[in-house]
Write a protein that holds these residues in place. Structure first.
Motif, PDB file in Angstrom:
ATOM      1  N   UNK A 231       6.973   9.364 -15.502  1.00  0.00           N
ATOM      2  CA  UNK A 231       7.518   8.576 -14.402  1.00  0.00           C
ATOM      3  C   UNK A 231       6.527   7.478 -14.037  1.00  0.00           C
ATOM      4  N   UNK A 232       7.060   6.274 -13.873  1.00  0.00           N
ATOM      5  CA  UNK A 232       6.207   5.170 -13.440  1.00  0.00           C
ATOM      6  C   UNK A 232       7.033   4.223 -12.566  1.00  0.00           C
ATOM      7  N   UNK A 233       6.586   4.129 -11.295  1.00  0.00           N
ATOM      8  CA  UNK A 233       7.291   3.258 -10.344  1.00  0.00           C
ATOM      9  C   UNK A 233       6.952   1.807 -10.646  1.00  0.00           C
ATOM     10  N   UNK A 234       7.969   0.968 -10.672  1.00  0.00           N
ATOM     11  CA  UNK A 234       7.768  -0.482 -10.784  1.00  0.00           C
ATOM     12  C   UNK A 234       7.367  -0.981  -9.396  1.00  0.00           C
ATOM     13  N   UNK A 235       6.084  -1.070  -9.179  1.00  0.00           N
ATOM     14  CA  UNK A 235       5.593  -1.324  -7.823  1.00  0.00           C
ATOM     15  C   UNK A 235       6.038  -2.695  -7.295  1.00  0.00           C
TER      16      UNK A 235
ATOM     17  N   UNK B 297      12.263   2.278  -7.536  1.00  0.00           N
ATOM     18  CA  UNK B 297      12.494   1.427  -8.711  1.00  0.00           C
ATOM     19  C   UNK B 297      11.458   1.827  -9.761  1.00  0.00           C
ATOM     20  N   UNK B 298      11.935   2.273 -10.933  1.00  0.00           N
ATOM     21  CA  UNK B 298      11.019   2.762 -11.974  1.00  0.00           C
ATOM     22  C   UNK B 298      10.918   1.743 -13.110  1.00  0.00           C
ATOM     23  N   UNK B 299       9.739   1.698 -13.676  1.00  0.00           N
ATOM     24  CA  UNK B 299       9.568   0.947 -14.928  1.00  0.00           C
ATOM     25  C   UNK B 299       9.599   1.910 -16.119  1.00  0.00           C
ATOM     26  N   UNK B 300       9.285   3.188 -15.882  1.00  0.00           N
ATOM     27  CA  UNK B 300       9.388   4.230 -16.913  1.00  0.00           C
ATOM     28  C   UNK B 300       9.932   5.485 -16.266  1.00  0.00           C
ATOM     29  N   UNK B 301      10.746   6.184 -17.051  1.00  0.00           N
ATOM     30  CA  UNK B 301      11.348   7.398 -16.539  1.00  0.00           C
ATOM     31  C   UNK B 301      11.020   8.578 -17.465  1.00  0.00           C
ATOM     32  N   UNK B 302      10.982   9.739 -16.935  1.00  0.00           N
ATOM     33  CA  UNK B 302      10.752  10.971 -17.707  1.00  0.00           C
ATOM     34  C   UNK B 302      12.038  11.786 -17.733  1.00  0.00           C
ATOM     35  N   UNK B 303      11.977  12.868 -18.514  1.00  0.00           N
ATOM     36  CA  UNK B 303      13.165  13.713 -18.629  1.00  0.00           C
ATOM     37  C   UNK B 303      13.384  14.590 -17.411  1.00  0.00           C
ATOM     38  N   UNK B 304      12.312  14.866 -16.713  1.00  0.00           N
ATOM     39  CA  UNK B 304      12.416  15.805 -15.609  1.00  0.00           C
ATOM     40  C   UNK B 304      11.442  15.405 -14.520  1.00  0.00           C
ATOM     41  N   UNK B 305      11.732  15.863 -13.287  1.00  0.00           N
ATOM     42  CA  UNK B 305      10.835  15.609 -12.166  1.00  0.00           C
ATOM     43  C   UNK B 305       9.817  16.739 -12.068  1.00  0.00           C
ATOM     44  N   UNK B 306       8.785  16.480 -11.364  1.00  0.00           N
ATOM     45  CA  UNK B 306       7.769  17.491 -11.151  1.00  0.00           C
ATOM     46  C   UNK B 306       6.541  17.237 -12.003  1.00  0.00           C
ATOM     47  N   UNK B 307       5.608  18.186 -11.884  1.00  0.00           N
ATOM     48  CA  UNK B 307       4.348  18.044 -12.625  1.00  0.00           C
ATOM     49  C   UNK B 307       4.616  18.062 -14.119  1.00  0.00           C
ATOM     50  N   UNK B 308       5.402  18.989 -14.586  1.00  0.00           N
ATOM     51  CA  UNK B 308       5.773  19.031 -15.987  1.00  0.00           C
ATOM     52  C   UNK B 308       7.109  18.312 -16.145  1.00  0.00           C
TER      53      UNK B 308
ATOM     54  N   UNK C  52       0.829  -1.205   0.000  1.00  0.00           N
ATOM     55  CA  UNK C  52       0.000   0.000   0.000  1.00  0.00           C
ATOM     56  C   UNK C  52       0.867   1.260   0.000  1.00  0.00           C
ATOM     57  N   UNK C  53       1.976   1.192   0.756  1.00  0.00           N
ATOM     58  CA  UNK C  53       2.843   2.369   0.807  1.00  0.00           C
ATOM     59  C   UNK C  53       3.447   2.661  -0.563  1.00  0.00           C
ATOM     60  N   UNK C  54       3.916   1.621  -1.247  1.00  0.00           N
ATOM     61  CA  UNK C  54       4.494   1.812  -2.579  1.00  0.00           C
ATOM     62  C   UNK C  54       3.434   2.324  -3.552  1.00  0.00           C
ATOM     63  N   UNK C  55       2.225   1.821  -3.437  1.00  0.00           N
ATOM     64  CA  UNK C  55       1.136   2.287  -4.301  1.00  0.00           C
ATOM     65  C   UNK C  55       0.862   3.771  -4.072  1.00  0.00           C
ATOM     66  N   UNK C  56       0.956   4.199  -2.805  1.00  0.00           N
ATOM     67  CA  UNK C  56       0.759   5.618  -2.511  1.00  0.00           C
ATOM     68  C   UNK C  56       1.867   6.468  -3.126  1.00  0.00           C
ATOM     69  N   UNK C  57       3.095   5.951  -3.066  1.00  0.00           N
ATOM     70  CA  UNK C  57       4.186   6.671  -3.722  1.00  0.00           C
ATOM     71  C   UNK C  57       3.920   6.827  -5.212  1.00  0.00           C
ATOM     72  N   UNK C  58       3.480   5.740  -5.839  1.00  0.00           N
ATOM     73  CA  UNK C  58       3.223   5.771  -7.284  1.00  0.00           C
ATOM     74  C   UNK C  58       2.105   6.748  -7.610  1.00  0.00           C
ATOM     75  N   UNK C  59       1.057   6.711  -6.787  1.00  0.00           N
ATOM     76  CA  UNK C  59      -0.065   7.606  -7.051  1.00  0.00           C
ATOM     77  C   UNK C  59       0.348   9.070  -6.942  1.00  0.00           C
ATOM     78  N   UNK C  60       1.264   9.355  -6.040  1.00  0.00           N
ATOM     79  CA  UNK C  60       1.674  10.739  -5.827  1.00  0.00           C
ATOM     80  C   UNK C  60       2.718  11.214  -6.835  1.00  0.00           C
ATOM     81  N   UNK C  61       3.493  10.263  -7.395  1.00  0.00           N
ATOM     82  CA  UNK C  61       4.629  10.707  -8.205  1.00  0.00           C
ATOM     83  C   UNK C  61       4.666  10.147  -9.623  1.00  0.00           C
ATOM     84  N   UNK C  62       3.863   9.163  -9.905  1.00  0.00           N
ATOM     85  CA  UNK C  62       3.818   8.681 -11.293  1.00  0.00           C
ATOM     86  C   UNK C  62       3.162   9.743 -12.164  1.00  0.00           C
ATOM     87  N   UNK C  63       3.750   9.968 -13.364  1.00  0.00           N
ATOM     88  CA  UNK C  63       3.152  10.920 -14.317  1.00  0.00           C
ATOM     89  C   UNK C  63       2.603  10.226 -15.562  1.00  0.00           C
TER      90      UNK C  63
END
Length: 586
Positions: A416-420, A442-453, A381-392
């Motif tokens: 961004x997508x965390x490999x849950x 641990x990510x399954x997908x990465x973006x060029x930058x952090x943040x909303x954009x 559940x904790x990892x899922x919360x991280x993904x929900x807050x930071x996956x784009x």
């Protein structure tokens, strides 16, 4: 025996000996010399009486010997004469008639010799008599002590002096009649079982009699000077059935008075996990309690403490020295020590023991309830919360276009997508080992930058309305070109908006449409440069297009791909990079 007592006995023996001697010998008187005057008178009488022998008085011989005769007369010793008359020693002789005597009467008189050492012989006889009497007395006392214990004998705390074995055993038996044993138990008042409750009694084993037989009677005198103490085994018997009933009736044996033991457990106190020791409880094992009480009674004990024997009570299944429990404490203390700090660009999120502790379950006493499945679910559940807050990935972004418009772009294939599953596995291991670290998820997908954009300042912008594209690198345009996108009037061929990344690039290649039933394709188109990014949609050269840009896509649009002039396609092919977001929008 004290010195005074010894002196008293000696004095009595001396007095007795003196009395015996006095009674046997009598008073001893000294011998007296003969009176010269009496001899003279006798001589004179002898001369005057020398004429007639027969006319001599009968008492002349008495006068000659100066000793008492067997008949009447006067004794020189002053003792009574034969007729009972006492004559004084100083009495003067009466007038004597002289009678002639024959010279033959003057023959020498032989006096009997006195016996020497008479007193010594008497003393010896007396001593012999005393020794015989003493020996007889000693033998008599010795015989007495063949059936009696010596003076100064103590057996099992009982003064056994001058008592028979039977008498001693009777005293032991009488002592047993008052026997009772006090039963002590956990959390209960002490109770008493009396000898009469269980028919408790003394049984002679013959040991007392054997002690008497081992005694040497002729050594009885030692008893007055030495104390002898024996400890003999006191054999007893009791009714086991009655004892069993008495034990069952004790308060400590009643279920309503018993408290079950509690296992040791792990608890969280003062920021760490500790072992709370087990509680003993008071749940009695009646069989073991009976055995303890029975053995105590057989040993004549006055009390027995059931609490002193852990086997008499039901014990906890888990004790504080349990290796498994200690391992649990160590493991959960690692949980409390663990600290994982996640980084999301400039943002950080920390997971530490205070949070992890809350994932554990405790009962109302603070006892840890071990539930591995529940704990793992908390990690998931904790990892899922991280993904929900930071996956784009799968989110819409506000994008500022080159033309100045702000559009919303949905990105299902970029971000961004965390490999849950991967993150759950790594986090579980780090918690269990008490790891303290700072890292990315641990990510399954990465973006060029952090943040909303998360597009950053390196991306490819494809404006499907303007039919134009730009390639930005670090905020600078390094490539731009007119394009022709999919036929706008055909939903099947219209280029979909979204954010994507390059799958791969290939030169040359053949583009094919849907495969038909006969094995042929709806179309086949050779190209020099192929750069797919959204399924079958990609950048490629299109030398068949008469022109690019403008409204060409409205009537001569592609099947969904981005058609480019061949030279521009070749240029892009050489500079395009993987993971660069491709933003398509209208």
């Amino acid at each position: 025996m004290s010195n005074e007592e010894k002196k008293d006995i000696e004095d009595k023996i001396n007095d007795a000996m003196a009395k015996i001697v006095s009674d046997t010998v009598g008073d001893v008187q000294p011998e007296k010399k003969s009176d010269p005057s009496a001899s003279h008178v006798t001589a004179e009488n002898s001369k005057s009486a020398g004429h007639s022998k027969s006319a001599r008085p009968s008492n002349v011989s008495h006068a000659r010997s100066a000793r008492p005769s067997g008949g009447s007369g006067t004794s020189r010793s002053g003792r009574p004469s034969g007729n009972g008359t006492v004559t004084s020693k100083s009495a003067r002789p009466k007038k004597i008639s002289y009678v002639p005597i024959d010279e033959s009467e003057f023959a020498p008189i032989v006096l009997p010799k006195k016996k020497k050492h008479k007193a010594l012989r008497v003393t010896g006889m007396i001593a012999a008599m005393v020794l015989v009497a003493a020996g007889c007395a000693y033998a008599g006392v010795s015989y007495y002590y063949t059936n009696h214990f010596f003076e100064g004998t103590t057996i099992n705390g009982i003064n056994s002096s001058n008592k028979t074995a039977y008498e001693v055993e009777q005293e032991i038996a009488s002592k047993m009649a008052d026997y009772s044993i006090e039963i002590k138990a956990r959390d209960q008042e002490a109770q008493t079982i009396t000898g009469s409750d269980i028919d408790y009694r003394y049984i002679s084993s013959g040991e007392i009699l054997n002690l008497l037989k081992e005694q040497k009677p002729y050594e009885w005198v030692k008893g007055f000077f030495e104390k002898t103490t024996y400890t003999a085994k006191e054999e007893t018997a009791f009714d086991k059935t009655k004892l069993e009933n008495e034990v069952k009736s004790l308060n400590c044996a009643q279920k309503e008075n018993q408290v079950a033991p509690e296992n040791a457990y792990v608890s969280f106190n003062n920021s760490e996990f500790t072992i709370v020791p087990e509680t003993a409880g008071s749940e009695l094992k009646v069989k073991e309690a009976y055995q303890m009480i029975s053995e105590a009674i057989s040993s004549d004990d006055a009390e027995v403490d059931l609490g002193s024997n852990p086997d008499a009570y039901v014990t906890a299944d888990i004790t504080s020295d349990s290796a498994d429990l200690q391992a649990t404490v160590d493991a959960y203390n690692n949980f409390a020590k663990a600290s994982i700090t996640y980084t999301f660009g400039d943002e950080t999120v920390t997971l530490d023991g205070n949070t992890i502790k809350d994932w554990l379950q405790f009962d109302e006493k603070g006892q840890l309830i071990q539930d591995d499945a529940s704990f793992k679910q908390h990690i998931v559940d904790y990892v899922a919360q991280l993904a929900a807050a930071h996956d784009t990935v799968g989110t819409e972004r506000q994008f500022q276009t080159t033309s100045g418009r702000t559009v919303s772009v949905y990105g299902s294939a970029y971000g961004w997508k965390i490999d849950q599953d991967g993150e759950v596995a790594q986090l579980t291991q780090e918690i269990q080992s008490g790891t303290q670290t700072t890292r990315e998820p641990v990510y399954s997908m990465r973006a060029n930058s952090y943040g909303v954009n998360d597009l950053g300042n390196t991306y490819i912008e494809v404006d499907l309305t303007e039919q134009y594209m730009w390639y930005y690198q670090d905020g600078n345009v390094i490539f731009e070109s007119d394009i022709v996108s999919g036929l706008a009037s055909d939903p099947e061929r219209k280029t979909p908006p979204g954010i994507f990344t390059l799958y791969y690039k290939k030169s040359p290649d053949v583009l094919r449409g849907t495969k038909k039933a006969d094995g042929t394709y709806s179309y086949e188109q050779p190209v020099t440069y192929w750069m797919p990014f959204n399924g079958g949609i990609g950048f490629h050269d299109a030398d068949w297009q008469p022109y690019f840009g403008g409204d060409r896509y409205l009537t001569g649009g592609s099947h969904g791909c981005i058609n480019m002039p061949p030279d521009k396609a070749g240029e892009l092919y050489n500079i395009i990079q993987y993971n660069v977001p491709i933003i398509c929008f209208y």
